[in-house]
Design a protein around this motif. Structure first.
Motif, mmCIF file in Angstrom:
data_model
loop_
_atom_site.group_PDB
_atom_site.id
_atom_site.type_symbol
_atom_site.label_atom_id
_atom_site.label_comp_id
_atom_site.label_asym_id
_atom_site.label_seq_id
_atom_site.Cartn_x
_atom_site.Cartn_y
_atom_site.Cartn_z
ATOM 1 N N UNK A 137 0.624 -1.243 -0.387
ATOM 2 C CA UNK A 137 -0.248 -0.114 -0.449
ATOM 3 C C UNK A 137 1.087 1.187 0.568
ATOM 4 N N UNK A 138 0.020 1.739 -0.409
ATOM 5 C CA UNK A 138 1.169 3.697 -0.824
ATOM 6 C C UNK A 138 1.881 3.702 -1.526
ATOM 7 N N UNK A 139 2.323 4.503 -1.845
ATOM 8 C CA UNK A 139 3.041 5.261 -3.518
ATOM 9 C C UNK A 139 4.107 5.898 -3.263
ATOM 10 N N UNK A 140 4.797 6.240 -3.829
ATOM 11 C CA UNK A 140 6.155 6.766 -3.765
ATOM 12 C C UNK A 140 6.248 8.183 -4.523
ATOM 13 N N UNK A 150 4.964 19.579 -12.141
ATOM 14 C CA UNK A 150 6.432 18.602 -12.184
ATOM 15 C C UNK A 150 5.618 17.049 -11.935
ATOM 16 N N UNK A 151 6.074 16.054 -12.737
ATOM 17 C CA UNK A 151 6.033 14.703 -12.679
ATOM 18 C C UNK A 151 7.154 14.219 -11.814
ATOM 19 N N UNK A 152 8.513 14.237 -12.169
ATOM 20 C CA UNK A 152 9.776 14.085 -11.472
ATOM 21 C C UNK A 152 10.405 15.012 -11.678
ATOM 22 N N UNK A 153 10.923 15.981 -9.886
ATOM 23 C CA UNK A 153 11.906 16.282 -9.958
ATOM 24 C C UNK A 153 12.909 16.491 -9.418
ATOM 25 N N UNK A 154 13.921 16.694 -10.305
ATOM 26 C CA UNK A 154 15.308 16.091 -9.550
ATOM 27 C C UNK A 154 15.445 14.968 -8.760
ATOM 28 N N UNK A 155 15.435 14.191 -9.550
ATOM 29 C CA UNK A 155 14.827 12.503 -9.309
ATOM 30 C C UNK A 155 13.884 12.127 -8.836
ATOM 31 N N UNK A 156 12.801 13.289 -7.932
ATOM 32 C CA UNK A 156 12.278 12.750 -7.151
ATOM 33 C C UNK A 156 10.570 12.628 -7.849
ATOM 34 N N UNK A 157 9.676 11.828 -6.861
ATOM 35 C CA UNK A 157 8.551 12.009 -7.405
ATOM 36 C C UNK A 157 7.768 12.931 -6.804
#
Lengths: 533, 442
Positions: free
Chosen positions: B261-264, B301-308
């Motif tokens: 459960x949960x997301x990244x 932004x969907x991915x910013x500097x490697x972060x979701x």
């Protein structure tokens, strides 16, 4: 209509749609779907004459006009859990889309020109015919060879595809009830994450008039039912789906009860849960038994597309690609084992590409593509037949809209059944280590239709001649001719089914085509099986 | 051109015919000029006008019916409304139906070019001729397609929402093959203006690839460092964008779902230099001021500097999650690092240079695994130079993992991929790319 009751009776709904339909121009032109007339509607013929006269006046040496009306109606349900809970939301949908317009195609200065508009009036037809001639004349500045059309007879005819009950006259609530019941049955086990189902119906009213004297009105009705279940294992991070693949057909409402949605829903429920827990396949060379709900797509991609003449000649080189079947292989190449007999056919009952006349105005036909494993004929249209020395078109011209330029599209391409008496168990019993694959999944093939990789919807292990439990994460990879040479068994005529799809893509601007691929279960030896993820 | 007044007239009529509480109307109009060529000559071409009026009617208790017509006569529009409303009345309530939007402040986008909108075949043919002449000069055979569109889109509803926008687009792609059928090169250009297209420049790229592509070396299948040209990156970025749905991520069906459960969201899953975002204001993109939900389009932004950073929340799912709705991940931009493709080649010891990808299909959504093939030019790069041409490959890969293994990015350009539409993406270098089998196709 404002005082209609909140829930219409079925009779009331049909009456309303009939009354409303009487006011639109498209309906006035195309008339009653059940007309017994053998001649096109005179109003359509008058519009056709406008285009042909203007084309002649502008100097065109050939012209045709297509006036088309399309209707797509889809309805269904998705049953899926609410956010953060196990409570199921039941989400209905219903769409009814119509498209109406005309396209005029001309040859002037030896070059094609085309123009299309949604405004079906004599004035607009004159304007667009002039545009089409202008396009053709401009293009002759970069012409390679003058066009040559294979001859065809002139036909004056009216034709309707076979259907018993017009699906558009069946009420939406009856359609929703049917899908809702099947989806509820799938979702009955709380371990099933989501269930969905839809009924889609498509009709094409087409009028074709050519400067060679043809005047043809046709109506095609197609039905596309479907059911799908998804199961999710949150703990182990797995998700699997299972579909009930039903033969889409050129047929009416009568095909829907035959699909037995109610009886098949519990089977899909059980199989999606088994698939979620199914062990991964052990990769390696294995024998495959492929049933028609799966094999149709392999036929489509590897035989259907490789035997298109426009691809072989380079006309599709920039998009769909070319073909490994270059013209020097015609009549010579051993495509598969001697069991393989394949036909191109736009005349067979129920086929999605079945029609009496193609969009060149050519009477359609059935012709051999592969005979006893040898490649015999390409799919052709009027302006390309002469390029391989043929005297007539094989009737494979189609444009997916009034606004689309007709070009070579696939007929129904079907595999001849094996001998009478050969059954599915005979094929399975001859396998020591193999997989039975049902339904279509991921599919991918190269731009010359040679290297392919196909998944499926459901997989069962075969060990020592017996069908066992389900497997997961299966795909097979092969080369077209290797694969068809490995076929050593095809079940008999009683197993023949024709699955297909409405959306085969090709051309620029991209167009779609509906096509069926009849076949029986067949066995393929020592195919490379992969573990996919 | 379909004017703002035309749009207001049609939307006004539809709404006036509507009897139900909600009626949403959208109108799309396109004028298309296109030329297709093959075997070094024009084959088919045309001038077409298409239009659609979509009508979605809803009751107070969330029953919805949808109809679409192409005729815009009073009779036809009235019929469309009646169909949508009758279907709404006999359809069960849709628990995910959201209330009609009030008037919105849509942003102004500058992506309509009058030169492009007025262009006819005479302005397209010189590009076609340039390609064919260069192909002929090397005894090669060209096939391709050039198109320009002028588009109008409008939306309106009973609550007074109204939007109108015009935009243009132009693209050209072509393939050049040798007569033996043993080599193929490809090039493409696209923009909001026809002025940005240059058939001659594109043909220099395709013919060079085709000439260099003869006598292809057969390498074994396996894992390779690859330099993906922008067209190949565009398809992978587009596929990645499609997978950012919050519903799938929260319900365990996506690579963004955590086991149990949960997301990244909020977690760093990619190298620092990976930023994937939507930019509807990018001057090279044919965006509209609103997205699928009809909310104003905005940067995201969907991915910013490697972060979701974000997931795609439609209005319904956002209302359940207590979040703001987001636009669907289109108009994607994958930020670059400024190097040219030539710089990437020069700085690479050994890799495969891949022109574009073909027939990409999903193997497993949960793991974002896809299969596809390379096409129209694969070359070996050794010690910073392009050396031998190489056969095509079938690949089995995940765009997620491709970006996770990316080591360098080039300069972004606009590309129109074969599978996923238009993106602004750079070429990139990635390692361990899984070429699963050799493809003999040319």
């Amino acid at each position: 209509m404002s005082d209609a009751p909140n829930i219409l009776t079925r009779r009331g709904f049909v009456a309303m749609t009939t009354a409303a339909a009487s006011v639109a121009a498209a309906d006035r032109l195309f008339g009653d779907a059940r007309s017994s007339s053998t001649k096109p509607d005179p109003a359509l013929e008058r519009l056709g004459a406008v285009a042909l006269a203007e084309a002649r006046k502008q100097g065109a040496t050939y012209a045709d006009l297509r006036i088309c009306r399309y209707r797509n109606q889809s309805s269904g349900f998705r049953l899926s859990p609410q956010r953060g809970s196990n409570i199921t939301d039941e989400v209905p949908f219903v769409f009814d889309d119509q498209s109406f317009g005309f396209g005029v195609r001309v040859i002037a200065n030896g070059q094609w020109g085309f123009a299309a508009s949604p405004n079906v009036t004599p004035e607009e037809i004159v304007r667009m015919t002039r545009e089409a001639v202008g396009v053709a004349k401009a293009n002759s500045a970069a012409q390679s060879e003058a066009l040559e059309l294979a001859p065809t007879k002139a036909y004056v005819d009216r034709w309707t595809s076979d259907f018993e009950k017009d699906p558009f006259t069946v009420s939406i609530d009856e359609k929703l009830d049917l899908i809702h019941g099947a989806a509820l049955s799938i979702k009955k086990d709380p371990k099933v994450f989501s269930a969905s189902g839809s009924l889609r119906f498509h009709s094409e009213d087409k009028y074709f008039a050519s400067s060679e004297g043809s005047s043809i009105q046709q109506l095609i009705v197609q039905s596309y039912p479907g059911l799908r279940a998804t199961a999710v294992d949150m703990k182990n991070g797995l998700s699997r789906s299972r579909s009930y693949k039903i033969e889409p057909q050129s047929a009416g409402w009568e095909s829907i009860p035959k699909a037995n949605l109610g009886e098949n829903a519990p089977r899909i429920r059980a199989e999606v849960l088994e698939a979620l827990a199914a062990p991964p396949v052990t990769p390696g060379k294995k024998d495959l038994v492929l049933v028609p709900s799966h094999l149709w797509l392999t036929i489509h991609e590897s035989i259907g597309h490789s035997t298109e003449l426009d691809r072989a000649l380079g006309y599709e080189a920039n998009y769909a690609g070319t073909s490994f079947l270059t013209t020097d292989k015609l009549g010579k190449l051993s495509f598969g084992s001697e069991l393989i007999n394949v036909f191109g056919d736009r005349t067979n009952a129920g086929g999605l590409a079945t029609v009496k006349y193609d969009d060149d105005g050519v009477l359609t036909t059935k012709f051999p593509i592969i005979e006893k494993g040898i490649f015999k004929h390409y799919q052709t249209i009027r302006d390309q037949a002469h390029l391989i020395g043929e005297k007539e078109s094989r009737g494979c011209c189609y444009g997916d809209s009034w606004s689309s330029v007709p070009f070579q599209r696939m007929p129904n391409v079907w595999l001849q059944p094996g001998p009478e008496g050969v059954n599915l168990n005979d094929l399975i019993s001859g396998v020591e280590d193999g997989i039975l694959i049902e339904g279509d999944g991921s599919f991918s093939i190269d731009q010359q239709r040679y290297n392919f990789q196909f998944g499926g919807d459901a997989f069962w292990e075969i060990k020592n001649g017996k069908k066992g439990g389900m497997l997961s994460r299966v795909a097979y990879q092969s080369k077209t001719t290797d694969f068809w040479h490995s076929c050593d068994g095809i079940a008999g005529p009683g197993y023949w089914q024709q699955f297909g799809a409405p959306n085969d893509g090709k051309g620029e601007p991209a167009q779609i085509n509906a096509v069926s691929h009849g076949c029986c279960p067949a066995r393929f030896r020592q195919v490379n099986v992969l573990l996919t993820d | 051109m379909f004017s703002q007044q035309d749009a207001k007239n049609i939307i006004g009529k539809v709404i006036s015919y509507s009897k139900l509480p909600d009626c949403l109307v959208s109108v799309d109009w396109t004028e298309d000029v296109f030329i297709r060529f093959a075997v070094n000559g024009i084959t088919t071409s045309g001038y077409t006008i298409t239009q659609n009026v979509s009508i979605s009617s809803s009751t107070d208790d969330k029953r919805t019916g949808n109809a679409q017509v192409t005729e815009v006569s009073d009779d036809a529009l009235r019929r469309g409304v009646e169909q949508a409303e009758q279907m709404a009345k006999i359809t069960p309530p849709n628990p995910e139906n959201m209330p009609a939007l009030p008037p919105q402040e849509y942003p102004m986008l500058a992506n309509f070019d009058t030169y492009t909108a007025a262009a006819r075949g005479d302005l397209l043919i010189p590009h076609v001729k340039a390609v064919i002449e260069q192909a002929r000069s090397k005894d090669l055979v060209a096939a391709g397609f050039i198109e320009r569109t002028a588009n109008a889109a409008a939306v309106g509803n009973k609550k007074g929402l109204f939007g109108y926008h015009t935009y243009t687009d132009a693209e050209m792609s072509h393939t050049v093959r040798n007569r033996a059928g043993s080599s193929s090169g490809w090039a493409a250009q696209s923009s909001v203006t026809l002025k940005d297209l240059d058939g001659g420049a594109a043909a220099r790229i395709s013919t060079e690839k085709c000439v260099r592509g003869v006598n292809r070396k057969k390498l074994d299948a396996g894992k390779y460092t690859v330099i993906l040209e922008p067209a190949a990156v565009g398809d992978l970025a587009g596929l990645l964008g499609f997978s950012f749905g919050a519903r799938g991520a929260e319900q365990g069906q996506s690579w963004l779902s955590k086991k149990g459960g949960g997301t990244y969201v909020g977690e760093k899953m990619f190298p620092e230099f990976i930023t994937l975002r939507s930019d509807p204001f990018h001057p090279k993109l044919s965006s509209t001021p609103w997205g699928a939900s009809l909310l104003p389009n905005r940067k995201m932004s969907w991915i910013e500097n490697g972060v979701i950073k974000n997931l795609y929340y439609d209005r319904f799912w956002a209302s359940k999650a207590g979040k703001e709705p987001t636009s669907f991940p289109t108009e994607l931009v994958l930020d670059g690092q400024g190097s040219s493709l030539e710089d990437l080649i020069k700085s690479t010891d050994r890799a495969l240079l891949v022109t574009r990808l073909w027939y990409i299909r999903m193997l497993q959504p949960k793991t974002s695994q896809f299969t596809g093939l390379t096409r129209d030019g694969v070359f070996l790069v050794e010690n910073g130079k392009v050396t031998d041409p190489v056969t095509n490959f079938r690949w089995n890969e995940s765009p997620v993992e491709v970006l996770q293994r990316t080591t360098k990015l080039g300069t972004p350009i606009r590309v129109t991929g074969g599978e996923t539409g238009t993106q602004i993406v750079p070429p990139l270098v990635t390692t361990e790319f899984n070429m699963a089998s050799v493809s003999d196709a040319v």
